[in-house]
Design a protein around this motif. Sequence first.
Motif, short mmCIF file in Angstrom:
data_model
loop_
_atom_site.label_atom_id
_atom_site.label_comp_id
_atom_site.label_asym_id
_atom_site.label_seq_id
_atom_site.Cartn_x
_atom_site.Cartn_y
_atom_site.Cartn_z
N GLN A 86 -1.45 -8.07 -2.38
CA GLN A 86 -0.17 -7.48 -1.69
C GLN A 86 1.18 -8.23 -1.64
OE1 GLN A 86 -0.17 -4.88 -0.03
NE2 GLN A 86 -2.28 -4.31 -0.40
N SER A 87 1.02 -9.52 -1.99
CA SER A 87 2.12 -10.35 -2.11
C SER A 87 2.90 -10.46 -3.56
CB SER A 87 2.03 -11.77 -1.43
OG SER A 87 1.13 -12.42 -2.37
N ASP A 88 2.53 -9.58 -4.28
CA ASP A 88 2.95 -9.54 -5.74
C ASP A 88 3.64 -8.39 -6.22
OD1 ASP A 88 2.11 -12.35 -6.04
OD2 ASP A 88 0.31 -11.68 -7.07
N GLY A 89 4.58 -8.41 -7.00
CA GLY A 89 5.03 -7.30 -7.90
C GLY A 89 5.70 -6.48 -6.66
N LEU A 90 5.45 -5.11 -6.85
CA LEU A 90 6.14 -4.06 -6.12
C LEU A 90 5.49 -4.02 -4.76
CD1 LEU A 90 6.40 -0.95 -8.65
CD2 LEU A 90 8.57 -2.16 -7.83
N ARG A 91 4.35 -4.31 -4.65
CA ARG A 91 3.57 -4.25 -3.33
C ARG A 91 4.24 -5.49 -2.52
NH1 ARG A 91 -2.70 -3.47 -3.65
NH2 ARG A 91 -2.55 -5.36 -5.09
N GLY A 92 4.49 -6.52 -3.16
CA GLY A 92 5.20 -7.76 -2.33
C GLY A 92 6.51 -7.35 -2.23
N ARG A 93 7.16 -6.78 -2.80
CA ARG A 93 8.53 -6.46 -2.85
C ARG A 93 8.74 -5.51 -1.52
NH1 ARG A 93 13.69 -7.88 -2.18
NH2 ARG A 93 15.29 -6.10 -2.68
N ILE A 94 7.99 -4.42 -1.43
CA ILE A 94 7.91 -3.52 -0.49
C ILE A 94 7.56 -4.04 0.93
CG2 ILE A 94 6.60 -1.48 0.42
CD1 ILE A 94 6.41 -0.24 -2.43
N SER A 95 6.59 -5.06 0.81
CA SER A 95 6.23 -5.91 2.05
C SER A 95 7.26 -6.75 2.62
CB SER A 95 4.94 -6.59 1.95
OG SER A 95 3.97 -5.90 1.45
N GLU A 96 8.01 -7.35 1.66
CA GLU A 96 9.19 -8.15 2.04
C GLU A 96 10.34 -7.16 2.71
OE1 GLU A 96 10.46 -10.28 -1.48
OE2 GLU A 96 8.91 -11.66 -1.22
N LEU A 97 10.74 -6.21 2.04
CA LEU A 97 11.78 -5.21 2.90
C LEU A 97 11.20 -4.64 3.73
CD1 LEU A 97 12.67 -3.25 -0.66
CD2 LEU A 97 14.01 -5.07 0.67
N LEU A 142 1.01 -3.50 -16.28
CA LEU A 142 1.27 -2.36 -15.14
C LEU A 142 1.02 -2.91 -13.70
CD1 LEU A 142 2.82 0.22 -14.78
CD2 LEU A 142 0.76 1.47 -15.10
N GLN A 143 -0.40 -3.37 -14.11
CA GLN A 143 -0.90 -3.75 -12.61
C GLN A 143 -0.08 -4.99 -12.23
OE1 GLN A 143 -3.55 -2.40 -10.96
NE2 GLN A 143 -2.69 -3.52 -9.43
N GLU A 144 0.21 -5.95 -13.16
CA GLU A 144 1.36 -7.24 -12.52
C GLU A 144 2.45 -6.41 -12.09
OE1 GLU A 144 1.32 -9.30 -16.33
OE2 GLU A 144 -0.38 -10.40 -15.76
N ARG A 145 2.96 -5.44 -12.71
CA ARG A 145 4.16 -5.01 -12.17
C ARG A 145 4.00 -4.34 -10.54
NH1 ARG A 145 7.12 0.62 -14.07
NH2 ARG A 145 8.94 0.41 -12.52
N ASP A 182 -14.08 -5.26 -13.69
CA ASP A 182 -13.86 -6.24 -13.01
C ASP A 182 -12.37 -6.45 -12.76
OD1 ASP A 182 -16.77 -6.97 -12.68
OD2 ASP A 182 -16.53 -8.40 -14.17
N PHE A 183 -11.75 -6.27 -13.85
CA PHE A 183 -10.29 -6.56 -13.55
C PHE A 183 -9.62 -5.38 -12.73
CE2 PHE A 183 -5.95 -5.29 -14.80
CZ PHE A 183 -5.23 -6.59 -14.37
N LEU A 184 -10.11 -3.99 -13.02
CA LEU A 184 -9.59 -2.95 -12.22
C LEU A 184 -10.06 -3.09 -10.91
CD1 LEU A 184 -10.24 0.06 -14.83
CD2 LEU A 184 -7.93 -1.06 -14.19
N LEU A 185 -11.09 -3.78 -10.54
CA LEU A 185 -11.58 -3.79 -9.09
C LEU A 185 -11.13 -4.75 -8.45
CD1 LEU A 185 -13.59 -2.68 -7.09
CD2 LEU A 185 -15.50 -4.40 -8.15
N ARG A 186 -10.90 -6.04 -9.07
CA ARG A 186 -10.35 -7.41 -8.48
C ARG A 186 -9.08 -7.88 -8.80
NH1 ARG A 186 -15.74 -7.65 -10.08
NH2 ARG A 186 -17.34 -8.42 -8.12
N HIS A 187 -8.46 -7.26 -9.92
CA HIS A 187 -7.04 -7.49 -10.18
C HIS A 187 -7.00 -8.90 -10.42
CE1 HIS A 187 -5.69 -3.50 -7.70
NE2 HIS A 187 -6.39 -3.29 -8.85
N ASP A 188 -7.89 -9.39 -11.27
CA ASP A 188 -7.81 -10.85 -11.38
C ASP A 188 -7.60 -11.07 -12.94
OD1 ASP A 188 -7.98 -13.76 -11.88
OD2 ASP A 188 -9.69 -13.64 -10.49
N THR A 189 -6.71 -11.78 -13.42
CA THR A 189 -6.30 -11.86 -15.02
C THR A 189 -7.18 -12.66 -15.55
OG1 THR A 189 -4.74 -13.52 -14.25
CG2 THR A 189 -3.88 -11.56 -14.67
N GLU A 190 -8.20 -13.50 -14.88
CA GLU A 190 -9.21 -14.41 -15.35
C GLU A 190 -10.24 -13.31 -16.38
OE1 GLU A 190 -13.23 -16.73 -14.21
OE2 GLU A 190 -11.69 -16.09 -12.79
#
Length: 352
Positions: A130-141, A122-125, A61-69
Motif C-alpha cells: 500500500q505504500s509503494d508505487g501508485l497506491r503509495g502515491r495515492i495514499s500520500e495525496l 506493472l505490479q511494481e508500478r 504466489d507472486f500474484l497473491l502476495r506481491h513479493d518479488t522473491e
Amino acid sequence: MKFDSIKSRLVLMTLICVIGMGMLVVSQHYFTQRLIGLNQQRDALLRMGQDLLQMRRHEKDFLLRHDTEYFDKFLQQSYSFKGRLTTLVPMFNEYRLPVADVESLSASMEAYRGVFQQVVSLQERIGLTQSDGLRGRISELEKTLNEGPLSQSPQARELLTNIQLATRNYQITHEGYYAKLMNEMSERLVSDYRSNTGYGEFVVQYREALLQLVDAFTTFGVTHNEGLRGDFRQSAHNVEIQLKGVDTALQPMIEQQEGQVRIYSLSIAALTSVVLILVLIKSFATFHRAFVNFLTFFYRCKRQYQMIDTRKLGFAELKSLAELANEMVESKRDIEARLASVEAELATKKAS
C-alpha cells in the motif's frame, strides 16, 4: 578346417553358442545404452514438467502476495528448465526428430518469462504494498488533501471520502462501476477545487494518479483472461502444450527402440538355435549312418569276410576304427589262408 570329426563338430557347436551369446550380449548392450539415453531424456522432460509446475506455483504466489522473491524463484526455475531443454537438441538431431518442436518450446518459454517480467514491472508500478508505487502515491495525496484546507469543507470532505471508498472498492473488486465513480467524482473534485491556491495542484495530481491506477489495472487485466494476465496465462498454456508435444515426439522413439531390442534378441536367439539344431541333426544323421554301417559289418563278418567302406562313415574317428577293422579282417583272412595251406601240406604228408 574340415568339420569331419566328432571333436571338430563339438568345437563348431561350441563356437556357434559362443558367437550367438556374444552377438546377443553386444546387441543388448548397444540397445540398452540407447534406451538409457532416451530414458534420460524422458526423465529430463519429466523434470522440466516439474520445473514448469514450480514456475506456475511461483507465479500464483507472486500474484497473491506481491513479493518479488517469488519472481526470483521463478527465474531460477526457468533457467533450470532452459538448461534441460538444451540437452534435448543433440538427441533430437541424432534420432532425426523435429528439432523445431524444441526450438518452439524454447521460444514459448522466453515469451512466458518475458510476459511475467512485464507483469512484475506493472505490479511494481501499481505498488507491491500500500505504500509503494501508485497506491503509495495515492495514499500520500489523500493524506495531504485530508490534512489540508479541503478538510474544512464538508462537501469537499464528503466527496474526497467517497472517492477514497470507490478507490478501495476498485482495488478489491476491479469492477468498472467503481472506476467510473472514481473518474466522475475526481473530475468533479478537480473542477470544483482546482483553482484554489495551495491544494489545487494536489487535486490535479490526485486525479492523474487515480486515472493511472485504473489504466494500470486495465493493462494488468481486470480478470485472469484479460490484459497481461491473460497473455501470461496463455503463454504458460503454450509452454505446457509444447512440452507435451515434445514428450509425444519422444515416446514413439522409445517404443521403437524397445521393439528393436526384442526383434534383434529374438532373431539372434532364433538364428543361433536354428544353426545349432541343423549341426546337431547333421551330426546325428552322420553318426547314425556310421553306426548302421558298423552294425552291418559285424553282422556280415559272422558269415563272410567283408570290408567296411570308410567313405560312408563320415567322422574321422570312425574311419580310423573302420581302417583298423579292415586290417583285422585282412589279417584274419591271411592267417586262415596260411592255416589252410599248412593243413593241406600235413594232409599230403600223411597220405604219402
